[in-house]
Design an enzyme around this catalytic site. Sequence first.
Site, PDB file in Angstrom:
ATOM      1  N   ASN A   7      -2.410   2.274   2.790  1.00  0.00           N
ATOM      2  CA  ASN A   7      -1.926   2.766   1.501  1.00  0.00           C
ATOM      3  C   ASN A   7      -2.322   4.241   1.426  1.00  0.00           C
ATOM      4  O   ASN A   7      -3.484   4.565   1.195  1.00  0.00           O
ATOM      5  CB  ASN A   7      -2.566   1.953   0.368  1.00  0.00           C
ATOM      6  N   ARG A  91       2.237   0.603   2.433  1.00  0.00           N
ATOM      7  CA  ARG A  91       2.721   0.575   1.063  1.00  0.00           C
ATOM      8  C   ARG A  91       3.537   1.853   0.862  1.00  0.00           C
ATOM      9  O   ARG A  91       3.052   2.958   1.098  1.00  0.00           O
ATOM     10  CB  ARG A  91       1.544   0.574   0.092  1.00  0.00           C
ATOM     11  N   HIS A 180       4.693  -1.772  -9.180  1.00  0.00           N
ATOM     12  CA  HIS A 180       3.782  -2.925  -9.012  1.00  0.00           C
ATOM     13  C   HIS A 180       4.529  -4.170  -8.506  1.00  0.00           C
ATOM     14  O   HIS A 180       4.061  -5.297  -8.678  1.00  0.00           O
ATOM     15  CB  HIS A 180       3.101  -3.326 -10.352  1.00  0.00           C
ATOM     16  N   ARG A 241      -1.829   7.144 -19.301  1.00  0.00           N
ATOM     17  CA  ARG A 241      -0.381   7.350 -19.516  1.00  0.00           C
ATOM     18  C   ARG A 241       0.034   6.813 -20.890  1.00  0.00           C
ATOM     19  O   ARG A 241      -0.474   5.779 -21.322  1.00  0.00           O
ATOM     20  CB  ARG A 241       0.438   6.632 -18.448  1.00  0.00           C
ATOM     21  N   GLU A 384      -2.213  -7.164  -2.965  1.00  0.00           N
ATOM     22  CA  GLU A 384      -1.030  -6.476  -2.441  1.00  0.00           C
ATOM     23  C   GLU A 384      -1.104  -6.308  -0.923  1.00  0.00           C
ATOM     24  O   GLU A 384      -0.093  -6.377  -0.235  1.00  0.00           O
ATOM     25  CB  GLU A 384      -0.873  -5.120  -3.145  1.00  0.00           C
TER      26      GLU A 384
END
Length: 398
Positions: A7, A91, A180, A241, A384
């Site tokens: 990743n 990823r 996601h 955010r 993941e």
Amino acid sequence: MKILVINCGSSSLKYQLLDMEGEKLLAKGLCERIGIDGHLSHKPQNGKPVFDEDVAMPTHTEAIAAVLDKLTSAEYGVVASMDEIGAVGHRVVHGGEKFAESVRINDDVMDAIAECIPLAPLHNPANITGIEACKAVMGDVPQVAVFDTAFHQSMPGKAFMYAIPYEYYSDLKVRRYGFHGTSHRYVSKRAAEMLGKPIEELKLISCHMGNGSSICAINGGKSVDTSMGFTPIAGLPMGTRCGDIDVSILEYLAANTGKDVKELTNILNKKSGVLGVSGVSSDFRDLDNAAADGNDRAALALDMFHYAVAKTVGSYVAAMNGVDGIIFTAGIGENSASTRAAICEYLTYLGIEICPECNAKRGEDIVISTADSKVKVMVIPTNEELVIARDTKALVEG
Ligand code: AMP
């Protein structure tokens, strides 16, 4: 087969090496400050010592070389040589509309990932760099790309379109993509196993709540709606955010603060969310402590988050005309019993009943609703990396 999962960020690189026989984690680690100076923390899972030191990493190529050096070293290693690593899974954040599934990487795929750079200008270039660095160091070892956006490509037009002039979609690709996806895919599959039913027969809502948070409506195993949008700023208020806001706020703030759209967008991404409202922290643990000490803004930020999650879950129940199971995952979803309880308080109209003792447990796949609850509520730690490794194995073997 042993698979290296990567990743890659612009100055960082997370990795895991998995033995797919038994899906066992062999080692994991993190390269940081790539391009600045370089630091490697490497954690073998076989009892050998942890390596945690500065290592020069002018580029990602040196970072990958350092990772492979540690993975194969006598002192810190978990494999005898690089030849034992059968494939690398990456990823990749954005696959645009081109990728609805994971894919084995070749030159055409690299071109397509590059074409998606305007949609993810911070992430896709780093992902490309990681793939190129692996190629430079590992030669022809097969590489696979697993996209954050791919799972959501099953959304229908009514869910992914914005009500703006159609040319902005057809010419500029402005639409909801969602993120996601790898996590939502993993936990929904796991939820079906836990419920003992085929995923094709289930309506599930997955709440991935971490630093970034998104909710996904999954009908019959397919994403039919999700809260993040064209970018990961949309949907719920998050650590930093803002989530969904009235777009006219941008023009109003520009006129009244003298800041331009770029600066304001940066504030909406990095200084908003629960951090912006509370003025305390983006970390929910800090907010819990501050709220317990009587900080009203921290309490308000937490209330706003719970309310937004509950509203979104309710809207997805409507979107699917029902729900069988709700899943909590990621940092907050897996660890914060109080957050799960506060959200489920809003959902009693669905016949949801939470078992407090089950909700207090941590670190395992668990049903936290009572036997009588009409909708099952589950906590499922996301993985993941395992999805990336499984996809990589499947594509390379077959
Ligand atoms: P992630 O992005 O999935 O790694 O999630 C990271 C976030 O999870 C942190 O910023 C915290 O807000 C949250 N988190 C982790 N542990 C806890 C906890 N015990 N209670 C509340 N929030 C937590």
